[in-house]
Design a protein around this motif. Sequence first.
Motif, PDB file in Angstrom:
ATOM      1  N   TYR A  76       0.814  -1.218   0.000  1.00 54.84           N
ATOM      2  CA  TYR A  76       0.000   0.000   0.000  1.00 54.84           C
ATOM      3  C   TYR A  76       0.848   1.269   0.000  1.00 54.84           C
ATOM      4  CZ  TYR A  76      -3.962   3.037   0.928  1.00 54.84           C
ATOM      5  OH  TYR A  76      -4.922   4.019   0.818  1.00 54.84           O
ATOM      6  N   GLN A  77       2.136   1.134   0.257  1.00 53.68           N
ATOM      7  CA  GLN A  77       2.996   2.320   0.279  1.00 53.68           C
ATOM      8  C   GLN A  77       3.091   3.001  -1.078  1.00 53.68           C
ATOM      9  OE1 GLN A  77       3.734   3.414   3.319  1.00 53.68           O
ATOM     10  NE2 GLN A  77       2.594   1.556   3.799  1.00 53.68           N
ATOM     11  N   VAL A  78       2.714   2.294  -2.147  1.00 60.22           N
ATOM     12  CA  VAL A  78       2.679   2.962  -3.450  1.00 60.22           C
ATOM     13  C   VAL A  78       1.561   4.008  -3.496  1.00 60.22           C
ATOM     14  CG1 VAL A  78       3.613   0.936  -4.631  1.00 60.22           C
ATOM     15  CG2 VAL A  78       1.135   1.224  -4.478  1.00 60.22           C
ATOM     16  N   VAL A 110       6.810   9.002   8.586  1.00 62.69           N
ATOM     17  CA  VAL A 110       5.441   8.505   8.406  1.00 62.69           C
ATOM     18  C   VAL A 110       5.467   7.083   7.851  1.00 62.69           C
ATOM     19  CG1 VAL A 110       3.326   8.802   7.078  1.00 62.69           C
ATOM     20  CG2 VAL A 110       4.405  10.771   8.148  1.00 62.69           C
ATOM     21  N   THR A 111       6.336   6.836   6.867  1.00 63.36           N
ATOM     22  CA  THR A 111       6.375   5.536   6.203  1.00 63.36           C
ATOM     23  C   THR A 111       6.987   4.449   7.072  1.00 63.36           C
ATOM     24  OG1 THR A 111       6.565   6.636   4.052  1.00 63.36           O
ATOM     25  CG2 THR A 111       7.179   4.311   4.144  1.00 63.36           C
ATOM     26  N   LEU A 188       7.376   2.808  -1.664  1.00 62.76           N
ATOM     27  CA  LEU A 188       7.193   4.262  -1.600  1.00 62.76           C
ATOM     28  C   LEU A 188       7.834   4.933  -2.809  1.00 62.76           C
ATOM     29  CD1 LEU A 188       6.515   6.958  -0.201  1.00 62.76           C
ATOM     30  CD2 LEU A 188       8.643   6.710   1.102  1.00 62.76           C
ATOM     31  N   LEU A 189       9.044   4.508  -3.146  1.00 62.19           N
ATOM     32  CA  LEU A 189       9.750   5.082  -4.293  1.00 62.19           C
ATOM     33  C   LEU A 189       8.983   4.836  -5.588  1.00 62.19           C
ATOM     34  CD1 LEU A 189      12.225   6.448  -5.536  1.00 62.19           C
ATOM     35  CD2 LEU A 189      13.364   4.221  -5.551  1.00 62.19           C
ATOM     36  N   LYS A 198       1.026   1.989 -10.600  1.00 58.03           N
ATOM     37  CA  LYS A 198       2.184   2.036  -9.716  1.00 58.03           C
ATOM     38  C   LYS A 198       2.584   0.641  -9.221  1.00 58.03           C
ATOM     39  CE  LYS A 198       0.683   6.603  -8.106  1.00 58.03           C
ATOM     40  NZ  LYS A 198       1.782   7.414  -8.644  1.00 58.03           N
ATOM     41  N   LEU A 199       1.611  -0.127  -8.783  1.00 65.05           N
ATOM     42  CA  LEU A 199       1.914  -1.458  -8.255  1.00 65.05           C
ATOM     43  C   LEU A 199       2.378  -2.390  -9.364  1.00 65.05           C
ATOM     44  CD1 LEU A 199       1.932  -2.866  -5.549  1.00 65.05           C
ATOM     45  CD2 LEU A 199      -0.387  -3.667  -5.993  1.00 65.05           C
ATOM     46  N   VAL A 200       1.782  -2.257 -10.544  1.00 64.52           N
ATOM     47  CA  VAL A 200       2.214  -3.070 -11.688  1.00 64.52           C
ATOM     48  C   VAL A 200       3.660  -2.743 -12.038  1.00 64.52           C
ATOM     49  CG1 VAL A 200       1.836  -3.557 -14.135  1.00 64.52           C
ATOM     50  CG2 VAL A 200      -0.125  -3.296 -12.592  1.00 64.52           C
TER      51      VAL A 200
END
Length: 273
Positions: A76-78, A110-111, A188-189, A198-200
């Motif tokens: 979920y960090q993405v 935060v992360t 995150l990056l 993003k996740l893909v």
Amino acid sequence: MNQSFSFQRFWTYFKYDVTQMWRNHSRAALLIGGASAIFYILWVMFSLVFTQEWHSPMVEARVIMFLVAFLVLELYQVKTYGYLTEKKAGSSWLMIPASRGEKFVSMLLVTLVVIPVLFLAVYLIIDGFLSLVDPTYGQALFTGFTGAYSKVLEGIAELNGQIDINLSPLGIVLTTLAGFVCNFLYFLLCGICFKRNKLVGAFAILFGVSTILSLLMGFVTPRFIEYFQDIEMTEELMKSWTQGLLNLSMILSVLMAVGFGWGIWRRIKTIQH
């Protein structure tokens, strides 16, 4: 905008950052943090439907659920700072009166601190509450984790006594934490680099890297086998190899974490809309 680091200004921005994070992701936070309660309700419902008896989830299933929830939290960090690639939201973030360094430190806190700690607190508190109110639930995961950690320490001490490897519990814990840090920073990056999917994109990079590493392992492994066939594996050599692998794992984890952190910093400096 003054780009020097001001602790007073940082603290003001950090509180704002945490507040915005909660406003934007409160539903996901409640869903992931409350996964233990959701899993419990579904398990009991299916148990009542199919067996007509009240059964709580087994501890093995609860541990798997915890690991799944933590994995989802990493992925979920993405999304947490993914809005930076959006024109409107990203431009608004750039206009916030705080330096890049203050935004960067806040993002890392935060992360790496706020999100994981809150997740663990909420998840384990709910799990502990269910353990108290439902006699069929069994012991809380926190108690089980404590016992498992004690057994790991006993196993390390026994192994050290047998072959004198000198494994350090602190070193193993730090290596594990470094791995978690790498995972959180990587996603995150990817979240602040990819504008869409993003996740893909994150999984595509992982697939490419794993493919290259597999090819390299296929090339190197036969030579390692030949090496081990030509030498006599003594206790001293086993000790040296084991300690070396642990040290290498720790070094690689730290280097990757630093690399991802540097990538995040560079992205913050170069992001434009």
